[in-house]
Design a protein around this motif. Sequence first.
Motif, PDB file in Angstrom:
ATOM      1  N   MET A   1      38.084  66.862 -10.635  1.00  0.00           N
ATOM      2  CA  MET A   1      37.577  66.533 -11.868  1.00  0.00           C
ATOM      3  C   MET A   1      37.471  65.022 -12.055  1.00  0.00           C
ATOM      4  N   GLU A   2      36.468  65.000 -12.836  1.00  0.00           N
ATOM      5  CA  GLU A   2      35.744  63.823 -12.984  1.00  0.00           C
ATOM      6  C   GLU A   2      36.356  63.359 -14.370  1.00  0.00           C
ATOM      7  N   ALA A   3      37.389  62.424 -14.390  1.00  0.00           N
ATOM      8  CA  ALA A   3      38.424  62.178 -16.073  1.00  0.00           C
ATOM      9  C   ALA A   3      37.716  61.779 -16.697  1.00  0.00           C
ATOM     10  N   ASP A   4      36.636  61.006 -16.587  1.00  0.00           N
ATOM     11  CA  ASP A   4      35.599  60.324 -17.433  1.00  0.00           C
ATOM     12  C   ASP A   4      34.558  60.979 -18.204  1.00  0.00           C
ATOM     13  N   ARG A   5      34.387  62.252 -17.694  1.00  0.00           N
ATOM     14  CA  ARG A   5      33.375  63.478 -18.286  1.00  0.00           C
ATOM     15  C   ARG A   5      33.623  64.071 -18.708  1.00  0.00           C
ATOM     16  N   LEU A   6      32.538  65.013 -19.917  1.00  0.00           N
ATOM     17  CA  LEU A   6      33.432  65.476 -20.970  1.00  0.00           C
ATOM     18  C   LEU A   6      31.870  67.050 -20.638  1.00  0.00           C
ATOM     19  N   LEU A   7      32.053  67.547 -21.053  1.00  0.00           N
ATOM     20  CA  LEU A   7      30.921  68.542 -20.941  1.00  0.00           C
ATOM     21  C   LEU A   7      30.902  69.413 -22.131  1.00  0.00           C
ATOM     22  N   VAL A   8      29.772  69.600 -23.148  1.00  0.00           N
ATOM     23  CA  VAL A   8      29.902  70.768 -24.184  1.00  0.00           C
ATOM     24  C   VAL A   8      28.833  70.716 -23.630  1.00  0.00           C
ATOM     25  N   ILE A   9      28.214  72.172 -24.886  1.00  0.00           N
ATOM     26  CA  ILE A   9      27.232  72.764 -25.750  1.00  0.00           C
ATOM     27  C   ILE A   9      27.237  73.187 -27.322  1.00  0.00           C
ATOM     28  N   VAL A  10      25.926  72.713 -27.504  1.00  0.00           N
ATOM     29  CA  VAL A  10      25.626  72.187 -28.500  1.00  0.00           C
ATOM     30  C   VAL A  10      24.179  73.357 -28.887  1.00  0.00           C
ATOM     31  N   ALA A  11      23.886  73.364 -30.695  1.00  0.00           N
ATOM     32  CA  ALA A  11      23.101  74.339 -29.919  1.00  0.00           C
ATOM     33  C   ALA A  11      22.652  73.332 -31.436  1.00  0.00           C
ATOM     34  N   THR A  12      20.544  73.701 -31.863  1.00  0.00           N
ATOM     35  CA  THR A  12      19.770  72.393 -32.297  1.00  0.00           C
ATOM     36  C   THR A  12      18.469  73.223 -31.788  1.00  0.00           C
ATOM     37  N   PRO A  13      17.832  72.443 -33.866  1.00  0.00           N
ATOM     38  CA  PRO A  13      16.509  73.006 -33.844  1.00  0.00           C
ATOM     39  C   PRO A  13      15.256  72.625 -32.553  1.00  0.00           C
ATOM     40  N   VAL A  14      15.973  71.398 -32.315  1.00  0.00           N
ATOM     41  CA  VAL A  14      15.184  71.001 -31.051  1.00  0.00           C
ATOM     42  C   VAL A  14      15.651  70.795 -29.965  1.00  0.00           C
ATOM     43  N   HIS A  15      14.925  70.528 -28.113  1.00  0.00           N
ATOM     44  CA  HIS A  15      15.847  70.178 -27.368  1.00  0.00           C
ATOM     45  C   HIS A  15      16.659  68.683 -27.587  1.00  0.00           C
ATOM     46  N   LEU A  16      17.387  68.498 -27.574  1.00  0.00           N
ATOM     47  CA  LEU A  16      18.797  67.382 -27.805  1.00  0.00           C
ATOM     48  C   LEU A  16      17.340  66.067 -26.269  1.00  0.00           C
ATOM     49  N   PRO A  17      16.993  64.463 -26.528  1.00  0.00           N
ATOM     50  CA  PRO A  17      16.194  63.861 -25.204  1.00  0.00           C
ATOM     51  C   PRO A  17      17.195  64.220 -24.301  1.00  0.00           C
ATOM     52  N   ALA A  18      16.599  63.476 -22.789  1.00  0.00           N
ATOM     53  CA  ALA A  18      17.244  64.053 -21.373  1.00  0.00           C
ATOM     54  C   ALA A  18      18.416  63.074 -21.478  1.00  0.00           C
ATOM     55  N   VAL A  19      18.191  61.899 -21.600  1.00  0.00           N
ATOM     56  CA  VAL A  19      19.800  61.052 -22.083  1.00  0.00           C
ATOM     57  C   VAL A  19      19.593  60.794 -23.598  1.00  0.00           C
ATOM     58  N   VAL A  20      20.928  60.276 -24.328  1.00  0.00           N
ATOM     59  CA  VAL A  20      20.823  59.744 -25.699  1.00  0.00           C
ATOM     60  C   VAL A  20      22.183  59.152 -25.908  1.00  0.00           C
ATOM     61  N   GLU A  21      22.899  58.187 -26.247  1.00  0.00           N
ATOM     62  CA  GLU A  21      23.310  57.677 -27.088  1.00  0.00           C
ATOM     63  C   GLU A  21      24.411  59.029 -28.185  1.00  0.00           C
ATOM     64  N   ARG A  22      25.455  58.657 -28.357  1.00  0.00           N
ATOM     65  CA  ARG A  22      25.874  60.327 -29.143  1.00  0.00           C
ATOM     66  C   ARG A  22      25.606  59.623 -30.497  1.00  0.00           C
ATOM     67  N   ASN A  23      25.911  58.609 -30.715  1.00  0.00           N
ATOM     68  CA  ASN A  23      25.373  57.477 -32.353  1.00  0.00           C
ATOM     69  C   ASN A  23      23.920  58.393 -32.657  1.00  0.00           C
ATOM     70  N   ARG A  24      23.269  58.430 -31.908  1.00  0.00           N
ATOM     71  CA  ARG A  24      21.797  58.708 -31.784  1.00  0.00           C
ATOM     72  C   ARG A  24      21.546  60.572 -31.701  1.00  0.00           C
ATOM     73  N   TRP A  25      22.120  61.387 -31.492  1.00  0.00           N
ATOM     74  CA  TRP A  25      22.218  62.298 -31.401  1.00  0.00           C
ATOM     75  C   TRP A  25      21.133  63.105 -32.968  1.00  0.00           C
ATOM     76  N   PRO A  26      20.370  63.787 -32.443  1.00  0.00           N
ATOM     77  CA  PRO A  26      20.004  64.847 -33.166  1.00  0.00           C
ATOM     78  C   PRO A  26      20.632  65.628 -33.905  1.00  0.00           C
ATOM     79  N   VAL A  27      20.494  66.181 -35.168  1.00  0.00           N
ATOM     80  CA  VAL A  27      21.112  67.151 -35.781  1.00  0.00           C
ATOM     81  C   VAL A  27      21.643  68.309 -34.613  1.00  0.00           C
ATOM     82  N   HIS A  28      22.736  68.926 -34.543  1.00  0.00           N
ATOM     83  CA  HIS A  28      22.867  69.512 -34.020  1.00  0.00           C
ATOM     84  C   HIS A  28      24.539  70.510 -34.726  1.00  0.00           C
ATOM     85  N   VAL A  29      25.346  71.313 -33.827  1.00  0.00           N
ATOM     86  CA  VAL A  29      25.853  72.089 -33.830  1.00  0.00           C
ATOM     87  C   VAL A  29      26.805  72.474 -32.996  1.00  0.00           C
TER      88      VAL A  29
END
Length: 156
Positions: A1-29
């Motif tokens: 298990m990669e200790a420094d990596r997490l997974l998350v599943i989000v619901a969004t109005p639009v697709h998230l970019p392929a790579v994105v800084e967490r403080n730049r994520w568009p709105v999601h739940v």
Amino acid sequence: MEADRLLVIVATPVHLPAVVERNRWPVHVTVAGNFRVDDGHDSSVATVLESVAADVGAFSVGLGPGDGFGPGRDIPVLLASHPVFHQVHQELAARLRRMPGFVAAAPSSWDGGYRPHATIGPAADVHEADVLTIRALTLVSLRGSVGQRLRAVDLV
């Protein structure tokens, strides 16, 4: 298990970019909060996501009231109450828990502690009473402050 990596599943109005800084994520739940599984199981997680998403159509949700999340309750959020979020969370949680090496990073935010919300941030310009139309479920790999989209499923 990669200790420094997490997974998350989000619901969004639009697709998230392929790579994105967490403080730049568009709105999601978030529908399945940060978790880990054994290495090599990303495709199995994606299969679970696709299976659950197959039974969900696009839907709209009103935001609010405001609240605070995190240990100090200092992360501003808008609650996003809708039965679909709870349904999707429960189905994902039941299936993900059976995966090899599954560990929830914040177990208290799963099951009865799950509270769907949109985090207010620099790139998520949302306000109380805004209405979001949720059109996708997205699996993201998190390493530090960077999220990488692994799979996005359109809700039709």
